[in-house]
Design a protein around this motif. Structure first.
Motif, PDB file in Angstrom:
ATOM      1  N   GLY A 220      32.602 -57.781 -50.046  1.00  0.00           N
ATOM      2  CA  GLY A 220      31.547 -57.244 -49.883  1.00  0.00           C
ATOM      3  C   GLY A 220      30.442 -57.480 -50.689  1.00  0.00           C
ATOM      4  N   ARG A 221      30.053 -56.622 -51.189  1.00  0.00           N
ATOM      5  CA  ARG A 221      28.391 -57.540 -51.835  1.00  0.00           C
ATOM      6  C   ARG A 221      27.564 -55.837 -53.489  1.00  0.00           C
ATOM      7  N   SER A 222      27.440 -56.223 -53.659  1.00  0.00           N
ATOM      8  CA  SER A 222      26.668 -56.117 -54.843  1.00  0.00           C
ATOM      9  C   SER A 222      25.135 -56.079 -54.818  1.00  0.00           C
ATOM     10  N   GLU A 223      24.485 -55.240 -54.245  1.00  0.00           N
ATOM     11  CA  GLU A 223      23.354 -54.553 -54.949  1.00  0.00           C
ATOM     12  C   GLU A 223      22.233 -54.573 -55.676  1.00  0.00           C
ATOM     13  N   ASN A 224      22.005 -54.572 -56.995  1.00  0.00           N
ATOM     14  CA  ASN A 224      21.421 -54.005 -58.082  1.00  0.00           C
ATOM     15  C   ASN A 224      21.865 -52.131 -58.062  1.00  0.00           C
ATOM     16  N   LYS A 225      23.252 -53.236 -58.361  1.00  0.00           N
ATOM     17  CA  LYS A 225      24.744 -52.539 -59.703  1.00  0.00           C
ATOM     18  C   LYS A 225      24.992 -50.961 -58.166  1.00  0.00           C
ATOM     19  N   GLN A 226      25.347 -51.145 -56.576  1.00  0.00           N
ATOM     20  CA  GLN A 226      25.284 -50.405 -55.343  1.00  0.00           C
ATOM     21  C   GLN A 226      26.755 -51.894 -54.988  1.00  0.00           C
ATOM     22  N   ILE A 227      27.934 -50.660 -54.821  1.00  0.00           N
ATOM     23  CA  ILE A 227      28.886 -51.833 -54.303  1.00  0.00           C
ATOM     24  C   ILE A 227      28.940 -51.078 -53.037  1.00  0.00           C
TER      25      ILE A 227
END
Length: 326
Positions: A220-227
């Protein structure tokens, strides 16, 4: 770090050296140190020439012995042995000190990438990789370039880069804290995960995630603290079949397995050959996993061709396998 960043770091160290009174009072010493810091900031990556042999040798050895403790001590001596005869009036001790700092800083900043280095060799063969800074970080590169422009417009280089390095210390601390926050968030989302890799990207607030529990891989990814979990794969142990055991003897696959801690595998059987593929799960890009090792074997388990490295399309991979003999 990438070559461009190491170059601007070498230039900035040459500027920072002007705060040294011995350097400030001698243009000859200053010039020799500028050469020493530029070369010193590059020389540990001399093992990049291993790419000329093949990717397997490069993957196994890049950032290995050339980034080890003995190498960090040896490289400055090699550099000043070449530079000093051209500048015999330079201060030898300070030439060595600043050249040593350039070599040390190169190895030190490489530790913060997800690739890591064997910086503790010969005391430990472990690859040290903190994974907080991308191989190319736009902020780090950019702030060095800004400093060089400020210097070009007449500012004192020593004080300019002293301030910039103070900012970079804070930036490295910030990146470490941000990585820990992502790690905590992943543990909340996947509480039974026991191996979690948080890798940086070129975007400041974006991280790659690869995790595993007893039964699954999570990508996955973390974008602006969203997993965001993008892929999940069931964990299937690599079987000890004849075709896989034969494929493991291939140098490319062996190098891949020495480098990649999180991967899945596939075996396909065709009319006249087998294909074994191992896929690194850390580098998902546009729905594709570009870092792979592929081995093709005939029906008697003899290796026909193989490849390991970065491939961003199936078409290019097929071309590589067609033109590269084992």
């Amino acid at each position: 770090m990438d070559t461009g960043t190491h170059i601007v770091m070498g230039l900035s160290l040459g500027g920072l050296a002007t705060l040294d009174p011995v350097v400030a009072e001698s243009s000859v010493t200053a010039t020799s140190i500028m050469i020493g810091t530029i070369v010193g900031s590059q020389i540990p990556d001399i093992d990049t020439v291993l790419k000329l042999r093949n990717n397997a040798v490069y993957i196994r050895n890049h950032r290995g012995i050339t980034h080890s403790i003995p190498a960090v001590l040896l490289w400055p001596l090699v550099i000043i042995a070449v530079v000093y005869p051209f500048f015999p009036e330079a201060n030898l001790l300070h030439l060595w000190l600043w050249t040593f700092l350039a070599v040390f800083l190169h190895v030190f900043v490489d530790i913060f990438n997800s690739y890591g280095t064997q910086a503790l060799r010969p005391f430990s063969p472990k690859w040290v990789a903190l994974g907080t800074i991308n191989t190319f970080d736009p902020f780090i590169f950019g702030i060095h370039v800004v400093g060089l422009f400020i210097w070009a417009f007449g500012a004192h280089p020593g004080y300019t880069f002293l301030g910039i390095y103070g900012i970079l210390v804070l930036y490295y601390i910030y990146r470490f804290v941000a990585q820990r926050q992502v790690l905590k968030a992943v543990k909340v989302l996947i509480p039974d995960a026991y191996d979690i890799i948080i890798a940086p990207t070129m975007k400041m607030h974006s991280w790659r995630i690869a995790a595993m529990n007893k039964h699954q891989f999570f990508v996955g990814r973390s974008e602006n603290k969203q997993i965001i979990i993008q892929d999940q794969f069931n964990r299937v142990p690599v079987p000890e079949t004849k075709v896989i055991e034969a494929a493991k003897r291939d140098d490319n696959l062996s190098a891949f397995l020495s480098f990649s801690p999180v991967y899945r595998w596939e075996v396909d059987e065709y009319d006249d050959y087998y294909e074994v593929r191992f896929i690194d799960l850390r580098y998902r890009s546009n729905d594709y996993y570009p870092f792979v090792a592929v081995v093709q074997l005939d029906l008697d388990y003899n290796i026909k061709t193989s490849y390991t490295g970065w491939i961003f399309s199936e078409e290019k991979l097929r071309k590589k396998l067609d033109i590269i003999p084992n």
